[in-house]
Design a protein around this motif. Structure first.
Motif, PDB file in Angstrom:
ATOM      1  N   LYS A  55      11.883 -14.306 -20.272  1.00 33.67           N
ATOM      2  CA  LYS A  55      12.197 -15.489 -19.470  1.00 33.67           C
ATOM      3  C   LYS A  55      13.363 -16.304 -20.036  1.00 33.67           C
ATOM      4  CE  LYS A  55       9.273 -15.052 -16.127  1.00 33.67           C
ATOM      5  NZ  LYS A  55       9.779 -14.835 -14.746  1.00 33.67           N
ATOM      6  N   PHE A  56      13.379 -16.470 -21.378  1.00 35.18           N
ATOM      7  CA  PHE A  56      14.420 -17.313 -21.972  1.00 35.18           C
ATOM      8  C   PHE A  56      15.650 -16.504 -22.392  1.00 35.18           C
ATOM      9  CE2 PHE A  56      10.777 -20.168 -22.358  1.00 35.18           C
ATOM     10  CZ  PHE A  56      11.341 -21.387 -22.021  1.00 35.18           C
ATOM     11  N   LEU A  57      15.451 -15.404 -23.098  1.00 38.18           N
ATOM     12  CA  LEU A  57      16.583 -14.609 -23.578  1.00 38.18           C
ATOM     13  C   LEU A  57      17.037 -13.552 -22.579  1.00 38.18           C
ATOM     14  CD1 LEU A  57      15.604 -14.148 -27.339  1.00 38.18           C
ATOM     15  CD2 LEU A  57      17.096 -15.863 -26.310  1.00 38.18           C
ATOM     16  N   ARG A  58      16.319 -13.399 -21.485  1.00 40.42           N
ATOM     17  CA  ARG A  58      16.688 -12.508 -20.383  1.00 40.42           C
ATOM     18  C   ARG A  58      16.763 -11.046 -20.807  1.00 40.42           C
ATOM     19  NH1 ARG A  58      15.450 -15.553 -16.075  1.00 40.42           N
ATOM     20  NH2 ARG A  58      16.372 -17.622 -16.221  1.00 40.42           N
ATOM     21  N   PHE A  59      15.853 -10.595 -21.663  1.00 33.39           N
ATOM     22  CA  PHE A  59      15.777  -9.183 -22.012  1.00 33.39           C
ATOM     23  C   PHE A  59      15.046  -8.458 -20.882  1.00 33.39           C
ATOM     24  CE2 PHE A  59      15.947  -9.469 -26.951  1.00 33.39           C
ATOM     25  CZ  PHE A  59      17.182 -10.092 -26.845  1.00 33.39           C
ATOM     26  N   SER A  60      15.704  -7.516 -20.232  1.00 37.28           N
ATOM     27  CA  SER A  60      15.075  -6.788 -19.131  1.00 37.28           C
ATOM     28  C   SER A  60      15.915  -5.560 -18.783  1.00 37.28           C
ATOM     29  CB  SER A  60      14.930  -7.685 -17.903  1.00 37.28           C
ATOM     30  OG  SER A  60      14.394  -6.960 -16.815  1.00 37.28           O
ATOM     31  N   ASP A  61      15.241  -4.570 -18.201  1.00 39.31           N
ATOM     32  CA  ASP A  61      15.972  -3.396 -17.720  1.00 39.31           C
ATOM     33  C   ASP A  61      16.286  -3.509 -16.234  1.00 39.31           C
ATOM     34  OD1 ASP A  61      13.492  -3.115 -16.610  1.00 39.31           O
ATOM     35  OD2 ASP A  61      13.044  -1.157 -17.500  1.00 39.31           O
ATOM     36  N   GLY A  62      15.984  -4.687 -15.665  1.00 40.63           N
ATOM     37  CA  GLY A  62      16.312  -4.930 -14.271  1.00 40.63           C
ATOM     38  C   GLY A  62      15.279  -4.424 -13.278  1.00 40.63           C
ATOM     39  N   THR A  63      14.120  -3.984 -13.746  1.00 41.19           N
ATOM     40  CA  THR A  63      13.084  -3.461 -12.850  1.00 41.19           C
ATOM     41  C   THR A  63      11.834  -4.332 -12.915  1.00 41.19           C
ATOM     42  OG1 THR A  63      12.098  -2.009 -14.527  1.00 41.19           O
ATOM     43  CG2 THR A  63      13.941  -1.122 -13.244  1.00 41.19           C
ATOM     44  N   ASP A  64      10.989  -4.196 -11.896  1.00 40.06           N
ATOM     45  CA  ASP A  64       9.744  -4.967 -11.841  1.00 40.06           C
ATOM     46  C   ASP A  64       8.708  -4.445 -12.845  1.00 40.06           C
ATOM     47  OD1 ASP A  64      10.828  -6.514  -9.821  1.00 40.06           O
ATOM     48  OD2 ASP A  64      10.017  -5.223  -8.219  1.00 40.06           O
ATOM     49  N   THR A  65       8.913  -3.232 -13.335  1.00 39.93           N
ATOM     50  CA  THR A  65       7.932  -2.638 -14.244  1.00 39.93           C
ATOM     51  C   THR A  65       8.178  -3.012 -15.708  1.00 39.93           C
ATOM     52  OG1 THR A  65       9.266  -0.610 -14.436  1.00 39.93           O
ATOM     53  CG2 THR A  65       7.545  -0.656 -12.730  1.00 39.93           C
ATOM     54  N   PHE A  66       9.245  -3.752 -16.002  1.00 34.94           N
ATOM     55  CA  PHE A  66       9.554  -4.050 -17.404  1.00 34.94           C
ATOM     56  C   PHE A  66       8.431  -4.801 -18.121  1.00 34.94           C
ATOM     57  CE2 PHE A  66      11.465  -6.580 -20.846  1.00 34.94           C
ATOM     58  CZ  PHE A  66      11.944  -5.537 -21.616  1.00 34.94           C
ATOM     59  N   PRO A  67       7.730  -5.779 -17.477  1.00 32.35           N
ATOM     60  CA  PRO A  67       6.598  -6.412 -18.176  1.00 32.35           C
ATOM     61  C   PRO A  67       5.532  -5.408 -18.613  1.00 32.35           C
ATOM     62  CG  PRO A  67       7.225  -7.722 -16.285  1.00 32.35           C
ATOM     63  CD  PRO A  67       8.006  -6.449 -16.194  1.00 32.35           C
ATOM     64  N   LEU A  68       5.270  -4.398 -17.773  1.00 35.36           N
ATOM     65  CA  LEU A  68       4.303  -3.364 -18.153  1.00 35.36           C
ATOM     66  C   LEU A  68       4.839  -2.487 -19.278  1.00 35.36           C
ATOM     67  CD1 LEU A  68       3.114  -2.252 -14.588  1.00 35.36           C
ATOM     68  CD2 LEU A  68       1.848  -3.634 -16.245  1.00 35.36           C
ATOM     69  N   VAL A  69       6.130  -2.201 -19.232  1.00 34.34           N
ATOM     70  CA  VAL A  69       6.774  -1.429 -20.295  1.00 34.34           C
ATOM     71  C   VAL A  69       6.694  -2.191 -21.611  1.00 34.34           C
ATOM     72  CG1 VAL A  69       9.001  -0.561 -21.128  1.00 34.34           C
ATOM     73  CG2 VAL A  69       8.305  -0.136 -18.766  1.00 34.34           C
ATOM     74  N   LEU A  70       6.898  -3.497 -21.539  1.00 35.18           N
ATOM     75  CA  LEU A  70       6.811  -4.349 -22.718  1.00 35.18           C
ATOM     76  C   LEU A  70       5.383  -4.361 -23.278  1.00 35.18           C
ATOM     77  CD1 LEU A  70       8.059  -6.462 -24.657  1.00 35.18           C
ATOM     78  CD2 LEU A  70       7.532  -8.213 -22.945  1.00 35.18           C
ATOM     79  N   LEU A  71       4.393  -4.517 -22.405  1.00 42.36           N
ATOM     80  CA  LEU A  71       2.996  -4.534 -22.832  1.00 42.36           C
ATOM     81  C   LEU A  71       2.595  -3.206 -23.471  1.00 42.36           C
ATOM     82  CD1 LEU A  71       0.194  -5.838 -22.955  1.00 42.36           C
ATOM     83  CD2 LEU A  71      -0.189  -5.067 -20.594  1.00 42.36           C
ATOM     84  N   LEU A  72       3.034  -2.109 -22.875  1.00 43.37           N
ATOM     85  CA  LEU A  72       2.712  -0.791 -23.417  1.00 43.37           C
ATOM     86  C   LEU A  72       3.349  -0.591 -24.791  1.00 43.37           C
ATOM     87  CD1 LEU A  72       1.448   1.994 -23.086  1.00 43.37           C
ATOM     88  CD2 LEU A  72       3.487   2.710 -21.815  1.00 43.37           C
ATOM     89  N   GLY A  73       4.604  -1.023 -24.929  1.00 46.48           N
ATOM     90  CA  GLY A  73       5.280  -0.900 -26.217  1.00 46.48           C
ATOM     91  C   GLY A  73       4.598  -1.710 -27.314  1.00 46.48           C
ATOM     92  N   ILE A  74       4.162  -2.920 -26.974  1.00 45.43           N
ATOM     93  CA  ILE A  74       3.468  -3.775 -27.943  1.00 45.43           C
ATOM     94  C   ILE A  74       2.138  -3.140 -28.356  1.00 45.43           C
ATOM     95  CG2 ILE A  74       2.284  -5.997 -28.221  1.00 45.43           C
ATOM     96  CD1 ILE A  74       4.478  -7.238 -26.469  1.00 45.43           C
ATOM     97  N   SER A  75       1.416  -2.556 -27.396  1.00 47.62           N
ATOM     98  CA  SER A  75       0.127  -1.921 -27.693  1.00 47.62           C
ATOM     99  C   SER A  75       0.311  -0.738 -28.638  1.00 47.62           C
ATOM    100  CB  SER A  75      -0.541  -1.466 -26.402  1.00 47.62           C
ATOM    101  OG  SER A  75      -0.803  -2.564 -25.546  1.00 47.62           O
TER     102      SER A  75
END
Length: 280
Positions: A55-75
């Motif tokens: 949200k603040f630093l705007r890190f994203s791959d431009g897709t709607d699935t990035f939050p899920l990708v982020l959650l999976l990577g953290i897990s």
């Protein structure tokens, strides 16, 4: 001979089962939420990462699935962190048990990594449910997921065996490993998409970004996490070492490093484990 081998490993499996059960129960003993923390901790960390970096630093791959990708990577990263950290301290915390009972010492390290594996399985289940609710279209790539998870476990086990041995003789190892983990976390594309590396560095020097991407994926942890993301959630937008390079020898480097780490950890542990009880 076969009867003796069967009896020996039967006893080892019983000890392993009891250690896993005991460690898992003690892990959340006295906690009000108990086992729920195994899900809440990565979710809370995800919320912090999402707000700060997306949200603040705007890190994203431009897709709607990035939050899920982020959650999976953290897990997945949490599993690697927990299994290696818990494995590192496992021998020293079980010193009294080693002096009283004669059994294969590697069981202690394996039990620590299996506890982390149980928590990771719960987290992965949460991610899969979130993917289903979000309408993620699974592909045939999901059949590669078990192989990716086995590779991640073998890498973690090899590191844990090596670190647990080192920690017996050099107690500062746990503090050094905390710093190393922090550096590896930022060197691994978890909170930022790998494509962002090429995008940012490509503005400075064309071609350099792609080279750095390939070099980053030589890290087995980065290769595995990217493969898991690619195979489960976003095959079209998650680059892997298999999509960035056509050189089979280059592609096999992180896999070779995984098995090299496992063999190194087993060798070092077997060499020094007979003296653990004397040193501690």
């Amino acid at each position: 001979m076969f009867t003796k081998l069967k009896e020996r490993y039967r006893e080892s499996l019983i000890i392993l089962r009891e250690l896993v059960k005991t460690d898992f129960l003690l892990r959340y003993q006295g906690s009000f939420l108990g086992i729920a923390w195994s899900v809440l901790k990565p979710l809370m960390l995800f919320c912090v990462m999402y707000v700060v970096f997306v949200k603040f630093l705007r890190f994203s791959d431009g897709t709607d699935t990035f939050p899920l990708v982020l959650l999976l990577g953290i897990s997945m990263w949490n599993f690697f962190t927990e299994s290696t950290t818990m494995g590192l301290c496992s021998i020293t915390t079980r010193g009294d048990l080693l002096r009283k009972i004669n059994f294969p010492k590697y069981i202690i390290v394996v039990s620590a990594t299996i506890n982390a594996l149980i928590c990771m399985s719960i987290n992965l289940g949460v991610v899969i449910v979130a993917c289903i609710l979000s309408g993620v279209q699974f592909t045939v790539n999901v059949f590669w997921l078990p192989i990716n998870l086995v590779q991640l476990y073998l890498l973690s086990l090899g590191v844990a065996l090596l670190l647990s041995t080192l920690n017996v003789y050099f107690r500062d190892a746990q503090h050094i490993w905390e710093v190393v983990l922090q550096g590896l976390f930022y060197a691994t594309p978890i909170i930022y998409p790998l494509s962002m590396v090429e995008q940012k560095l490509g503005e400075v020097a064309p071609g350099v970004g792609l080279l750095i991407e390939k070099l980053m994926l030589l890290n087995p942890a980065a290769q595995i996490i990217q493969d898991i993301r690619h195979n489960l959630i976003a095959p079209a937008t998650t680059p892997t070492i298999w999509t960035l390079s056509d050189n089979i020898f280059f592609q096999m480097i992180p896999i070779a490093l995984t098995f090299a780490m496992l063999l190194w950890g087993v060798h070092v542990f077997r060499k020094y484990s007979p003296k653990f009880a004397e040193v501690m």
